[in-house]
Design an enzyme around this catalytic site. Structure first.
Site, short mmCIF file in Angstrom:
data_model
loop_
_atom_site.label_atom_id
_atom_site.label_comp_id
_atom_site.label_asym_id
_atom_site.label_seq_id
_atom_site.Cartn_x
_atom_site.Cartn_y
_atom_site.Cartn_z
N HIS A 44 0.99 -9.16 4.67
CA HIS A 44 -0.18 -8.27 4.60
C HIS A 44 -0.44 -8.51 3.05
CE1 HIS A 44 -2.37 -4.97 6.47
NE2 HIS A 44 -2.83 -4.71 5.31
N ASP B 276 2.45 0.58 -8.08
CA ASP B 276 4.17 0.42 -8.48
C ASP B 276 4.83 1.55 -7.99
OD1 ASP B 276 3.06 -1.24 -10.31
OD2 ASP B 276 3.37 -0.15 -12.18
N GLU C 87 -5.47 -10.19 8.71
CA GLU C 87 -6.81 -10.12 8.17
C GLU C 87 -6.78 -11.47 7.56
OE1 GLU C 87 -8.59 -6.74 6.92
OE2 GLU C 87 -8.30 -5.61 8.82
N GLU D 281 -5.36 -2.22 14.05
CA GLU D 281 -5.81 -1.44 13.26
C GLU D 281 -7.20 -0.96 13.56
OE1 GLU D 281 -6.12 -2.61 9.00
OE2 GLU D 281 -4.06 -3.22 9.15
N HIS E 62 -0.94 -5.55 -13.18
CA HIS E 62 -0.48 -5.17 -14.47
C HIS E 62 -1.03 -6.12 -15.46
CE1 HIS E 62 3.48 -4.24 -12.32
NE2 HIS E 62 2.92 -3.28 -12.53
N GLN F 155 0.80 -1.24 0.05
CA GLN F 155 0.25 0.11 -0.01
C GLN F 155 0.76 1.41 -0.03
OE1 GLN F 155 -2.62 -1.77 3.22
NE2 GLN F 155 -4.27 -0.48 2.12
C1 GBH Z 1 -8.00 -3.42 6.56
O1 GBH Z 1 -8.92 -4.18 6.07
C2 GBH Z 1 -6.58 -3.73 5.81
O2 GBH Z 1 -5.72 -4.45 6.82
C3 GBH Z 1 -5.78 -2.65 5.47
O3 GBH Z 1 -5.02 -3.02 4.48
C4 GBH Z 1 -6.90 -1.54 4.50
O4 GBH Z 1 -6.17 -0.69 4.08
C5 GBH Z 1 -8.11 -0.92 5.66
O5 GBH Z 1 -8.46 -2.10 6.39
C6 GBH Z 1 -8.94 -0.08 5.05
O6 GBH Z 1 -9.82 -1.03 4.37
O7 GBH Z 1 -12.07 -1.58 -1.73
O8 GBH Z 1 -13.56 -3.29 -2.63
O9 GBH Z 1 -11.37 -3.77 -1.59
C7 GBH Z 1 -10.23 -4.13 6.93
C8 GBH Z 1 -11.23 -4.61 5.86
C9 GBH Z 1 -10.65 -4.62 3.49
C10 GBH Z 1 -12.53 -3.35 4.25
C11 GBH Z 1 -10.81 -3.82 2.10
C12 GBH Z 1 -12.45 -2.49 3.10
C13 GBH Z 1 -12.35 -2.59 0.77
C14 GBH Z 1 -13.14 -3.16 -0.20
N1 GBH Z 1 -11.34 -3.97 4.38
N2 GBH Z 1 -12.19 -3.38 2.22
S1 GBH Z 1 -12.39 -2.93 -1.45
#
Ligand code: GBH
Length: 491
Positions: free
Chosen positions: A129, A59, A174, A386, A46, A26
């Site tokens: 992660h 990237d 997670e 978190e 990609h 991220q």
């Molecule tokens: C956490 O997941 C993660 O550990 C972290 O990496 C993430 O940045 C953070 O929460 C915020 O989301 O956009 O369709 O992929 C918590 C569960 C997983 C809930 C990703 C939101 C987004 C749906 N999250 N999800 S999507």
């Protein structure tokens, strides 16, 4: 922004530590820098750029691979006691396996750890992660039982490099997202939609892989190095929608996170009995000859049980659960419902919302969640690994995020002081804006804004950063007004 209401003593206990976190894909960028191998996210984005909002990729991301000194500076400025980050597996092991170690990757994390320690900040390192080497993706990712050994081998390399300095470890972040969510949607890098079997195979292998990494530390490293290890589970607090749904809520919690916690944290080990029973019944009804949730042997149960030195809890939100009515489609477990439970998940009616509709804001849920953990798993130390708030747009005056932190921390204090739960730390997601998976760069969680339109990826503190720094400096929710002064908005 509403001042702290003084409903309880607003001071945090002396053992309580404050932090913020990020994850490798991220923020790092440098996707092919200096000998790094590909992770499943590199390869996936990609091959299928259209899967992500704005065709975004990681990237470059926040370019923390090059700008990590700035991240450390920010962390120090905030007064953080913990900085939680993750290791990009193929940055250290470009092939995914231990035949090749990338010196530049080794040095990157080593320098980061040293710089944090020099500022008096404790690193919390997540081994995984979701940065799976593409080589292992091709071999079936988390549905292949050999991942247990491969993850163990990877963990051994990482401990041998950093266990002299890192004292708190998270094995896997997670797993419910990468098992239940990935395989139920097929949108994610595994690109496999297989709701019947894959989530449960993945669930089983994650438990064993976590335990393997724990046992390796215990046997090979603990004699020389102190250290605490756990897993970080995403705990969605589930409330019954009506008094008739109490039993369903109990089952929902066991199905949602019990499958990822019970094998490690319960006295008896193994799957939650209610879910083992339910999954067998449902599977037989569907014509399978055995449960889709593969049972553990007694030996495996004992191997997994007790493999945690604290409880790592990622918590964002609360949902209500109710039985499906005729015409309802109990969609994807984790966000909208469960076919196995014939149940629907919905936002609490009183919830408010940030930028992510699936993460309703409901602070009271975190206190209930913490009490549940104490009741079911005993008096284990809990670190909130978190918790954070989603916004969009260029917004430095993020009073909503400051409020979110205050309101969630107030519930944490109530859990500590009234319910006697041993919560020892709180980590805000996230230190800086980052690549928010399918949402790309639209959704922001950072205490610091990152200017993704500028090549320097300039980091600028938001109001929430100043507020959080004040809470940390005062070790209290009772902070002066000057802690959340309005920012002059740059753009
Ligand atoms: C956490 O997941 C993660 O550990 C972290 O990496 C993430 O940045 C953070 O929460 C915020 O989301 O956009 O369709 O992929 C918590 C569960 C997983 C809930 C990703 C939101 C987004 C749906 N999250 N999800 S999507």
């Amino acid at each position: 922004l509403v001042q702290y209401s003084r409903s309880i003593d607003p001071r945090f206990p002396p053992y309580f530590k404050f932090g913020a976190g990020t994850a490798a894909y991220q923020v790092e960028g440098g996707w092919n820098a200096d000998g790094k191998g590909e992770s499943m996210w590199d390869t996936h984005l990609h091959e299928y750029p259209g899967d992500i909002k704005g065709n975004a990729t990681g990237d470059v991301a926040a370019d923390s691979y090059h700008l990590w000194r700035e991240d450390v500076k920010i962390a120090a400025k905030l007064g953080l006691q913990y900085y939680k980050f993750s290791i990009n597996w193929p940055r250290v092991l470009p092939t995914g396996f231990t035949n090749k170690i990338n010196p530049a990757g080794v040095k990157y994390y080593s320098d980061l750890i040293d710089a944090l320690l020099a500022e008096g900040i404790e690193p919390i390192v997540t081994l995984y992660h979701w940065e799976l080497p593409t080589t292992i993706l091709r071999l079936g990712a988390w549905t292949n039982p050999l991942i247990v050994k491969w993850f163990g081998d990877f963990s051994r390399v990482i401990y041998s490099l950093y266990a002299d300095r890192v004292k708190t470890w998270v094995t896997i972040n997670e797993p419910i997202v990468m098992c239940d969510f990935y395989y139920n949607t097929g949108f994610y890098p595994t690109r496999l939609k297989d709701p019947d079997l894959a989530p449960f195979l993945c669930n089983r292998h994650v438990m064993l892989a976590h335990a393997k990494a724990y046992r390796i530390f215990e046997q090979e490293f603990r004699p020389k190095h102190e250290g605490r290890i756990s897993i970080a589970n995403n705990l969605l607090w589930i409330e019954p929608a009506t008094p008739d749904d109490e039993e369903l809520a109990r089952l929902g919690r066991e199905h949602q996170w019990g499958r990822y916690c019970h094998p490690i944290f319960s006295k008896e080990g193994g799957w939650p009995l209610s879910i083992e029973k339910l999954m067998l019944e449902v599977s037989l009804k569907q014509g399978y000859k055995e449960s889709r949730l593969p049972p553990f042997t007694e030996e495996e149960k004992a191997f997994v049980k007790g493999t945690a030195d604290f409880f790592g809890m990622n918590h964002y939100t609360t949902n209500m659960i109710r039985s499906a009515r005729p015409g309802d489609k109990p969609g994807i477990w984790f966000t909208t419902g469960s076919p196995e439970l014939n149940a629907i998940l919905e936002s609490p009616p009183e919830a408010t919302f940030g930028a992510t509709p699936i993460l309703p804001v409901y602070p009271k849920g975190i206190r209930k969640q913490l009490s549940w953990l104490k009741q079911h798993y005993g008096d284990i130390d809990i670190i909130i690994t978190e918790n954070g708030y989603a916004s969009t747009g260029h917004q430095l005056n993020d009073f909503e995020r400051a409020d979110f932190i205050k309101n969630y921390l107030e519930q944490v204090l109530l859990a500590i002081k009234v319910d006697n739960v041993r919560v020892t730390g709180y980590i805000v997601w996230s230190l800086i804006d980052s690549f928010e998976w399918l949402d790309g760069y639209n959704t922001k969680f950072g205490l610091y804004e990152v200017d993704y339109d500028h090549p320097n990826r300039t980091r600028t503190p938001r109001v929430s950063a100043d507020y959080y720094a004040c809470v940390i400096a005062n070790r209290s929710l009772d902070v002066p007004d000057s802690c959340y002064n309005k920012k002059s908005v740059a753009r």
